[in-house]
Design an enzyme around this catalytic site. Structure first.
Site, mmCIF file in Angstrom:
data_model
loop_
_atom_site.group_PDB
_atom_site.id
_atom_site.type_symbol
_atom_site.label_atom_id
_atom_site.label_comp_id
_atom_site.label_asym_id
_atom_site.label_seq_id
_atom_site.Cartn_x
_atom_site.Cartn_y
_atom_site.Cartn_z
ATOM 1 N N GLU A 1 -5.407 16.977 -10.486
ATOM 2 C CA GLU A 1 -6.011 17.341 -11.772
ATOM 3 C C GLU A 1 -7.529 17.485 -11.706
ATOM 4 O O GLU A 1 -8.262 16.857 -12.459
ATOM 5 C CB GLU A 1 -5.615 16.319 -12.853
ATOM 6 C CG GLU A 1 -5.800 16.874 -14.241
ATOM 7 C CD GLU A 1 -5.172 15.988 -15.325
ATOM 8 O OE1 GLU A 1 -3.984 15.679 -15.229
ATOM 9 O OE2 GLU A 1 -5.917 15.632 -16.242
ATOM 10 N N ARG B 1 0.811 -1.240 0.000
ATOM 11 C CA ARG B 1 0.000 0.000 0.000
ATOM 12 C C ARG B 1 0.840 1.285 0.000
ATOM 13 O O ARG B 1 0.350 2.358 0.331
ATOM 14 C CB ARG B 1 -0.986 0.011 1.172
ATOM 15 C CG ARG B 1 -1.945 -1.148 1.141
ATOM 16 C CD ARG B 1 -3.204 -0.874 1.923
ATOM 17 N NE ARG B 1 -4.079 -2.027 1.822
ATOM 18 C CZ ARG B 1 -4.076 -3.054 2.665
ATOM 19 N NH1 ARG B 1 -3.253 -3.049 3.700
ATOM 20 N NH2 ARG B 1 -4.889 -4.068 2.493
ATOM 21 N N ARG C 1 -4.349 21.579 -13.733
ATOM 22 C CA ARG C 1 -3.307 20.620 -14.133
ATOM 23 C C ARG C 1 -3.601 19.991 -15.502
ATOM 24 O O ARG C 1 -2.682 19.582 -16.216
ATOM 25 C CB ARG C 1 -3.148 19.518 -13.072
ATOM 26 C CG ARG C 1 -2.022 18.564 -13.433
ATOM 27 C CD ARG C 1 -1.603 17.647 -12.308
ATOM 28 N NE ARG C 1 -0.537 16.772 -12.762
ATOM 29 C CZ ARG C 1 0.212 16.019 -11.981
ATOM 30 N NH1 ARG C 1 0.022 16.036 -10.674
ATOM 31 N NH2 ARG C 1 1.153 15.246 -12.487
ATOM 32 N N LYS D 1 2.374 11.560 -11.120
ATOM 33 C CA LYS D 1 1.533 10.672 -11.931
ATOM 34 C C LYS D 1 2.327 9.402 -12.207
ATOM 35 O O LYS D 1 3.428 9.461 -12.762
ATOM 36 C CB LYS D 1 1.144 11.328 -13.250
ATOM 37 C CG LYS D 1 -0.031 12.268 -13.123
ATOM 38 C CD LYS D 1 -0.523 12.663 -14.499
ATOM 39 C CE LYS D 1 -1.676 13.647 -14.391
ATOM 40 N NZ LYS D 1 -2.100 14.153 -15.707
ATOM 41 N N GLU E 1 7.828 18.308 -24.981
ATOM 42 C CA GLU E 1 7.169 18.680 -23.719
ATOM 43 C C GLU E 1 7.645 20.057 -23.231
ATOM 44 O O GLU E 1 6.901 20.780 -22.571
ATOM 45 C CB GLU E 1 7.406 17.612 -22.634
ATOM 46 C CG GLU E 1 6.882 16.203 -22.973
ATOM 47 C CD GLU E 1 5.372 15.999 -22.751
ATOM 48 O OE1 GLU E 1 4.629 17.000 -22.616
ATOM 49 O OE2 GLU E 1 4.944 14.815 -22.729
ATOM 50 N N HIS F 1 -2.146 15.825 -25.848
ATOM 51 C CA HIS F 1 -1.961 14.451 -25.381
ATOM 52 C C HIS F 1 -3.110 13.524 -25.763
ATOM 53 O O HIS F 1 -2.893 12.324 -25.925
ATOM 54 C CB HIS F 1 -1.746 14.417 -23.861
ATOM 55 C CG HIS F 1 -0.351 14.829 -23.450
ATOM 56 N ND1 HIS F 1 0.199 16.041 -23.794
ATOM 57 C CD2 HIS F 1 0.609 14.181 -22.730
ATOM 58 C CE1 HIS F 1 1.427 16.132 -23.295
ATOM 59 N NE2 HIS F 1 1.701 15.014 -22.653
ATOM 60 N N ASN G 1 -1.895 18.510 -20.429
ATOM 61 C CA ASN G 1 -2.237 17.478 -21.418
ATOM 62 C C ASN G 1 -2.478 18.042 -22.810
ATOM 63 O O ASN G 1 -3.064 17.354 -23.658
ATOM 64 C CB ASN G 1 -3.481 16.712 -20.958
ATOM 65 C CG ASN G 1 -3.196 15.916 -19.718
ATOM 66 O OD1 ASN G 1 -2.193 15.222 -19.648
ATOM 67 N ND2 ASN G 1 -4.063 16.024 -18.727
ATOM 68 N N HIS H 1 -2.045 10.396 -27.509
ATOM 69 C CA HIS H 1 -2.259 9.046 -26.965
ATOM 70 C C HIS H 1 -2.966 8.158 -27.996
ATOM 71 O O HIS H 1 -2.684 6.965 -28.092
ATOM 72 C CB HIS H 1 -3.088 9.101 -25.671
ATOM 73 C CG HIS H 1 -2.311 9.636 -24.494
ATOM 74 N ND1 HIS H 1 -2.898 9.975 -23.302
ATOM 75 C CD2 HIS H 1 -0.992 9.885 -24.332
ATOM 76 C CE1 HIS H 1 -1.966 10.409 -22.466
ATOM 77 N NE2 HIS H 1 -0.805 10.371 -23.064
ATOM 78 N N HIS I 1 6.692 8.904 -27.150
ATOM 79 C CA HIS I 1 5.629 9.706 -26.535
ATOM 80 C C HIS I 1 5.729 11.178 -26.977
ATOM 81 O O HIS I 1 4.740 11.784 -27.403
ATOM 82 C CB HIS I 1 5.714 9.581 -25.012
ATOM 83 C CG HIS I 1 4.741 10.449 -24.283
ATOM 84 N ND1 HIS I 1 3.390 10.199 -24.269
ATOM 85 C CD2 HIS I 1 4.915 11.595 -23.571
ATOM 86 C CE1 HIS I 1 2.781 11.133 -23.561
ATOM 87 N NE2 HIS I 1 3.685 11.993 -23.131
ATOM 88 N N LYS J 1 6.043 23.177 -14.021
ATOM 89 C CA LYS J 1 5.349 21.953 -13.595
ATOM 90 C C LYS J 1 5.100 21.996 -12.088
ATOM 91 O O LYS J 1 4.016 21.641 -11.614
ATOM 92 C CB LYS J 1 6.170 20.717 -13.984
ATOM 93 C CG LYS J 1 5.499 19.419 -13.569
ATOM 94 C CD LYS J 1 5.021 18.567 -14.686
ATOM 95 C CE LYS J 1 4.132 17.432 -14.212
ATOM 96 N NZ LYS J 1 4.238 16.214 -14.958
#
Ligand code: NAD
Ligand code: GLY
Length: 361
Positions: free
Chosen positions: A234, A118, A238, A140, A182, A245, A242, A249, A262, A224
């Site tokens: 987010e 955990r 935030r 993330k 980026e 993205h 993206n 993606h 990426h 960032k």
């Protein structure tokens, strides 16, 4: 060496940036509160930098996990390899995990740290430009699913991020360019002055001028850190990180993980987002040209793959974390230097971009 703090209350942490940081053991050891340490890396990075890192850790019980290299291994199966190693060696809940690598290793290892018993502490040592300016900061973590990129994951912050600009010496030009995608993103979403600076200095960046690299890494990490501090999970601002993205993606998943890097997919996706922003009346033709030209100068692709149809893209874009009740929502540009929050877009306009942008020959 410069340090930027990510302000998140009791989960705050420093980003150390400098040349030679891998040879500064203090940076690392001050954040290790356990006897047991595991370093997760991959088969490309291990021969380059693993010894550097573990040479400073002889006072600890050290395990190393060397994963295969590639986006196609960003899977639950790779996490299992990490869990097997930790359980075989009876690693406890206070063990520290060090992620040594690019965004793929950082995302997998960070998610493994979030899940093992955990949650165990972890440290990011990003070794690509992309990971140094983006993925190692902000917590993330996660892996891909065959049906969607980054669909399984958690928000889980590291204890610190240690950036050594020297490791970029061994990064190939294609990977460097992927990281620049980026960096350009930060200029586009909130920093028009930085966008103009990148335009004026792109040759220096590509030539790996140390001052230019230091500057883009620091300015990107600052952006960032500010955004993450304002909206860690987010629920608002935030999401602007993206930009491009959702398109990107779809390209990564549609072409098969690993076909496009990426950053390359993000470059194409950002050009598509710019085209759609123009159709919305927000950007001018000249703005779009400026954006596409900068990606081209950064040696990045700017047109979608010919064999990925608009319909296929729409299907893939329907699997995205920003979508609400099945509606595709995108980050677009109001101007160069200002992104919109996620907005539902008119499907016919989206189809126009997917069918027309970069398709005419
Ligand atoms: P990557 O991790 O695959 O690394 C790129 C390649 O460079 C790999 O082959 C790697 O082995 C090699 N490499 C790494 N460091 C090297 C070095 N110093 N010298 C020589 N070779 C080196 O790719 P990436 O671009 O770093 O990361 C992409 C991943 O990051 C994607 O999975 C993406 O989804 C994820 N990402 C996550 C976030 C986030 O916020 N968590 C943000 C952006 C991207
Ligand atoms: N790379 C997107 C984010 O960290 O939110």
């Amino acid at each position: 060496m410069n340090t930027i703090q990510v302000h998140l209350g009791d989960r705050s942490y420093p980003i150390y940036m400098g040349e030679g940081n891998l040879n500064n053991p203090e940076l690392l050891t001050q954040h290790i509160k356990s006897k047991q340490v595991v370093v997760v890396t991959n088969e490309t990075i291990a021969p380059l930098y693993l010894q550097n890192v573990i040479a400073h850790l002889q006072q600890y019980q050290i395990e190393t996990v060397i994963l295969p290299d590639g986006e196609q291994y960003k899977t639950l199966a790779s996490m299992d390899i990490i869990f097997d190693a930790l359980l075989t060696k009876q690693y406890s809940r206070n063990a520290t995990l060090i992620a040594l690598g690019g965004g793929v290793i950082g995302d997998i290892a960070g998610f493994a740290a979030a899940c093992y018993q955990r949650g165990i502490p972890f440290i990011q040592i990003p070794t690509t430009l992309l990971a140094q300016v983006d993925s190692s900061v902000g917590g993330k973590t996660g892996v891909n699913h065959a049906l969607g990129k980054n669909m399984i994951g958690a928000f889980y912050q590291p204890q610190c991020v240690i950036i050594d600009i020297k490791v970029l010496d061994t990064l190939d030009d294609r990977q460097l360019a992927a990281g620049i995608a980026e960096v350009i993103k930060y200029g586009l979403i909130r920093d028009a002055e930085f966008f103009a600076w990148i335009e004026a200095n792109i040759e220096k960046i590509l030539a790996r001028d140390k001052q230019a690299l230091t500057y883009i890494i620091e300015r990107s990490c600052l952006s960032k850190a500010e955004i993450v501090a304002a909206d860690e999970r987010e629920s608002g601002i935030r999401a602007i990180l993206n930009l491009g993205h959702t398109f990107g993606h779809a390209i990564e998943t549609g072409a098969g993980y690993g076909t496009y890097l990426h950053g390359e997919a993000v470059a194409i996706g950002t050009c598509q987002a710019a085209d759609l922003s123009r159709r919305m009346g927000w950007l001018s033709d000249a703005d779009v040209r400026r954006i596409v030209d900068l990606f081209k100068k950064a040696l990045l692709p700017t047109e979608p793959p010919v064999n990925l149809s608009a319909e296929e893209c729409i299907k893939l874009m329907a699997v995205d974390k920003k979508n609400v009740d099945g509606e595709i929502r995108l980050i677009l540009l109001k101007s160069i230097g200002e992104a919109s929050l996620p907005i539902g877009v008119d499907k016919s306009q989206l189809l126009e971009t997917l069918n027309e942008y970069g398709r005419s020959k």
